[in-house]
Design an enzyme around this catalytic site. Structure first.
Site, PDB file in Angstrom:
ATOM      1  N   ASP A   1     -13.530  71.515   4.683  1.00  0.00           N
ATOM      2  CA  ASP A   1     -12.290  71.411   4.600  1.00  0.00           C
ATOM      3  C   ASP A   1     -11.646  72.534   4.026  1.00  0.00           C
ATOM      4  O   ASP A   1     -10.662  72.850   4.806  1.00  0.00           O
ATOM      5  CB  ASP A   1     -11.947  70.067   3.528  1.00  0.00           C
ATOM      6  CG  ASP A   1     -12.295  68.956   4.442  1.00  0.00           C
ATOM      7  OD1 ASP A   1     -12.696  68.718   5.208  1.00  0.00           O
ATOM      8  OD2 ASP A   1     -12.020  67.449   3.548  1.00  0.00           O
TER       9      ASP A   1
ATOM     10  N   GLU B   1      -1.552  61.739  -9.876  1.00  0.00           N
ATOM     11  CA  GLU B   1      -2.344  60.932  -9.060  1.00  0.00           C
ATOM     12  C   GLU B   1      -3.767  61.543  -8.817  1.00  0.00           C
ATOM     13  O   GLU B   1      -3.687  62.957  -8.535  1.00  0.00           O
ATOM     14  CB  GLU B   1      -1.961  60.248  -7.854  1.00  0.00           C
ATOM     15  CG  GLU B   1      -0.723  59.156  -8.193  1.00  0.00           C
ATOM     16  CD  GLU B   1      -0.028  58.924  -6.749  1.00  0.00           C
ATOM     17  OE1 GLU B   1      -0.481  58.984  -5.891  1.00  0.00           O
ATOM     18  OE2 GLU B   1       1.446  58.770  -6.846  1.00  0.00           O
TER      19      GLU B   1
ATOM     20  N   LYS C   1      -6.004  62.793  -5.837  1.00  0.00           N
ATOM     21  CA  LYS C   1      -6.272  62.943  -4.601  1.00  0.00           C
ATOM     22  C   LYS C   1      -7.490  62.445  -4.047  1.00  0.00           C
ATOM     23  O   LYS C   1      -8.557  63.017  -4.007  1.00  0.00           O
ATOM     24  CB  LYS C   1      -5.926  64.345  -4.261  1.00  0.00           C
ATOM     25  CG  LYS C   1      -5.713  64.714  -2.577  1.00  0.00           C
ATOM     26  CD  LYS C   1      -5.419  66.005  -2.350  1.00  0.00           C
ATOM     27  CE  LYS C   1      -5.071  66.049  -0.847  1.00  0.00           C
ATOM     28  NZ  LYS C   1      -5.788  65.574   0.233  1.00  0.00           N
TER      29      LYS C   1
END
Ligand code: IVH
Length: 700
Positions: free
Chosen positions: A51, A139, A141
């Site tokens: 990625d 938050e 991921k």
């Protein structure tokens, strides 16, 4: 599938930034092709690039396009979100587009976002972004797959993938199989919930063990596996894959409570019965945001699922509206990416190592590469089937993965980078250490050297015997074991107790002090508990707890050697698999020969006296997290078990108390909080050990 010599191969190689300087239009065109190509691979669950490498290509394209507005093009992948939808599932138009997120890769980039926002909100040029009370929701991921769930009048009516952000795939039948996604809620007339489907790490590892045993290719990572599991035509396959879901965002809502903040929206989703990640935090300032991202830098592997960063969102929904979005992503949210756990590097060669059981494991010798903070230069290739299935060849560019404590692994070749004419790698027919033929038993995924005197087998067996978890012989490491074998001073673990020290004294590098040290380390090892000796023998399936059970049940090695499998299997903590393995181990004359060498060398063969300690923790289950001052991890476990208690590695409803040291695992603490399980500090732990009573719970 081989794309050798494809046009992609030639463009990918053009990583050289000078190409962009000399002909930006050409580089932009190359990058657009590349991004499209690798994006398609990614959405077909066959990614070649990690990625992070993909993100780097994407960022390079974005930067060049920003620098050269004359090259703008509506069809550039930077103007699109996600990938085209598939032919397998019906298309679903999202009532509200499913946006992507902008990425930041370090704290400067993240604070750059906060500063841009402050300017957008006209908070003034001299605002101190660290302390400005903007209000954020932090938050995790989740490294999975975005999903949109639609509820009408409380009924789940549709589940769709993100697709290109406007149109996704209808995968309703599949998502209905995911445990945790409610089919019915006490909700408003229309509610769209966005979230991430993921595969827990333990589920992924189990699946891969099964793949390997069946001679099938291992899955690359939990994310791709979750994606593949979700795109099954047959929902029963999805159901069998143990997927899970975290809700993190509202889509279209009609009716429902008046909400002013995203944090409150998540709480509401939790109340409606959606799984909402417990690690979220609502904070006021950016410096608290950094506390959050720094914490998860350190603790990403304390979770039972993979994350690739954090997502920071502005809490106030009114502020979100005033900031708005670009065509791709909202301005009120930013992803903070953690260092990637997959990288590309060159595969220099493939070697085969021989383990103590004779197992021949192919491993990759790599051009050193830093993956998630540590340098990797070797990685496992598991077994002959896996090398063949992956078709990795020395000279390939390969993707390497290192996640947490797991042994680094070669995932796949980047075929678009393969030099022309690269020969296939063939598994050796003979042991690289003793040259005997390697054997692959029927129905086995592994190949073995079956020569019991193979020096490579002895080497690893002796190293294992001398290691901390077994007989703990300080100073008897890899190179000394190799030297002693080479000098015929030892041939097996039994020989460690009859070494000819006069000959050692003649070896280069052995002064009197090192001989004295090694002699006393070996002398100390003769006094180790029987369980350590049993562990050191490396009997298949017999781990430390099985060894302890055997040692304390029989009290001596001799009756263990004579015991029947049934007798051993009847012992608590042993079971038929271990029992059969121990029985078969001691049937071998070689094993008996070893035991006689131990006896002659004065090695302790006696089991522990039955515990004198009062069994005050009988029936209690105590979890320890973080570091304690007065106990090592093992020491705390021994203290609990020695008093009859259990010491599992995770918190559950059955946990009696959680002992919390410094730097504890956040998920354990949160779970204990959620389940209302008492938490103790070290003083509380000491009192529990003494009395068997959980402090504070004594009165009722
Ligand atoms: S919010 C409008 N929150 O990351 C905001 N996304 O790189 C939409 N993701 O497509 C996304 N965890 O698949 C959001 N806590 C989280 C997330 C999260 C994972 C994924 C999601 C998104 C991708 C963008």
């Amino acid at each position: 599938m081989c794309r050798q010599g494809s046009s992609i191969a030639s463009v990918f190689v053009a990583k050289n930034p000078s190409a962009a300087e000399s002909d930006p239009a050409k580089r932009v065109a190359e990058l657009r092709d590349l991004v499209r190509y690798h994006r398609d691979r990614y959405y077909n669950d066959e990614p070649e690039l990690p990625d992070a490498d993909f993100d780097a290509l994407f960022s390079e394209l974005e930067a060049l396009e920003a620098e050269h507005p004359e090259l703008a093009d509506d069809t550039s992948p930077t103007a699109e979100v996600g990938a085209p939808t598939s032919a397998t599932f019906a298309p679903v138009e999202h009532a509200m587009p499913m946006m992507s997120l902008d990425n930041s890769f370090d704290e400067d980039e993240l604070s750059g976002w906060a500063e841009r926002m402050a300017r957008g909100l006209e908070l003034g040029d001299d605002v101190d972004i660290a302390s400005a009370e903007i209000g954020y929701v932090c938050e995790l991921k989740i490294d999975g797959l975005a999903l949109s769930l639609r509820y009408e009048n409380g009924q789940l009516v549709q589940g769709a993938t993100r697709g290109n952000g406007r149109v996704g795939d209808d995968i309703t039948a599949n998502i209905r199989t995911i445990v945790g996604i409610p089919h019915e809620i006490d909700g408003p007339p229309v509610l769209e919930v966005r979230g991430e489907v993921y595969m827990p790490v333990a589920t992924f590892e189990k699946l891969n063990e099964a793949q390997e045993a069946a001679g099938l290719p291992r899955y690359a990572n939990p994310r791709n596996t979750a994606a593949g599991s979700l795109r099954q035509k047959d929902p029963t396959i999805t159901a069998s894959r143990g997927l899970a879901f975290w809700a993190y965002q509202l889509g279209q809502v009609e009716g429902g409570p008046e909400l002013t903040g995203h944090g409150a929206a998540l709480d509401w989703l939790g109340e409606l019965g959606f799984p909402v990640n417990p690690e979220r935090r609502v904070v006021e300032t950016f410096s608290e945001v950094l506390d959050y991202t720094r914490h998860w830098h350190e603790h990403r592997h304390d979770l039972g699922y993979e994350i690739d960063g954090a997502v920071i969102k502005v809490d106030s929904l009114a502020t979100q509206r005033s900031l708005g979005s670009t065509s791709r992503a909202p301005r009120w949210a930013m992803a903070y990416k953690l260092p990637p756990e997959e990288k590309t590097t060159t595969l220099l060669d493939i070697h085969v190592s021989i383990g103590r059981t004779g197992k021949a494991t192919p491993f990759a010798v790599l051009e050193p590469v830093v993956v998630a903070g540590s340098t990797v230069q070797m990685a496992t290739l598991h077994n002959a089937d896996q090398v063949a299935l992956k078709d990795v060849r020395p000279g390939d560019t390969v993707t390497v993965r290192k996640a947490g404590d797991v042994i680094p692994e070669v995932l796949r070749p980047v075929l678009s980078e393969r030099p022309e004419g690269l020969p296939e790698w063939v598994f050796p027919t003979n042991c690289p250490a003793c040259a005997e033929l390697l054997v692959r038993p029927e129905d086995e995924a592994h190949t073995f050297c079956v020569n019991p005197t193979c020096p490579a087998r002895q080497q690893t067996q002796i190293e294992y015997f001398a290691s901390r978890g077994a007989m703990d012989i300080d100073g008897m490491g890899e190179s000394r074991v190799a030297l002693f074998i080479e000098q015929d001073l030892i041939a097996d673990v039994g020989d460690l107790f009859s070494i000819d020290w006069d000959r050692v004294a003649q070896l280069e590098g052995f002064g009197q002090t090192s001989i004295d040290n090694l002699q006393s380390a070996i002398a100390a090892a003769t006094q180790r508990p029987l369980a350590s000796l049993l562990v050191g023998l490396g009997i298949r399936h017999l781990g430390p707890s099985g060894a302890e059970s055997l040692a304390s049940a029989f009290g001596h090695l001799d009756p263990i050697m004579e015991a029947s499998a049934e007798e051993m299997a009847a012992i608590d903590g042993v079971g038929p698999v271990i029992a059969a393995s121990v029985k078969s181990y001691f049937e071998s004359p070689k094993a008996r020969e070893l035991v006689e060498k131990f006896r002659a060398g004065g090695v302790n063969l006696e089991g522990p006296e039955r515990s004198e300690m009062p069994q005050v923790l009988e029936g209690l289950s105590i979890v320890v997290t973080g570091s304690l001052e007065g106990f090592s991890r093992d020491g705390a476990a021994d203290a609990i078990k020695g008093r009859g208690g259990k010491n599992p590695g995770s918190v559950s409803k059955k946990t009696t108390a959680v002992v919390v040291g410094s730097d504890p695992g956040a998920s354990k603490v949160t779970k204990a909080e959620d389940l209302g399980i008492p938490m103790l500090d070290e003083a509380g732990f000491l009192s529990l050990l003494e009395t068997g009573v959980v402090p504070g719970a004594a009165d009722d």
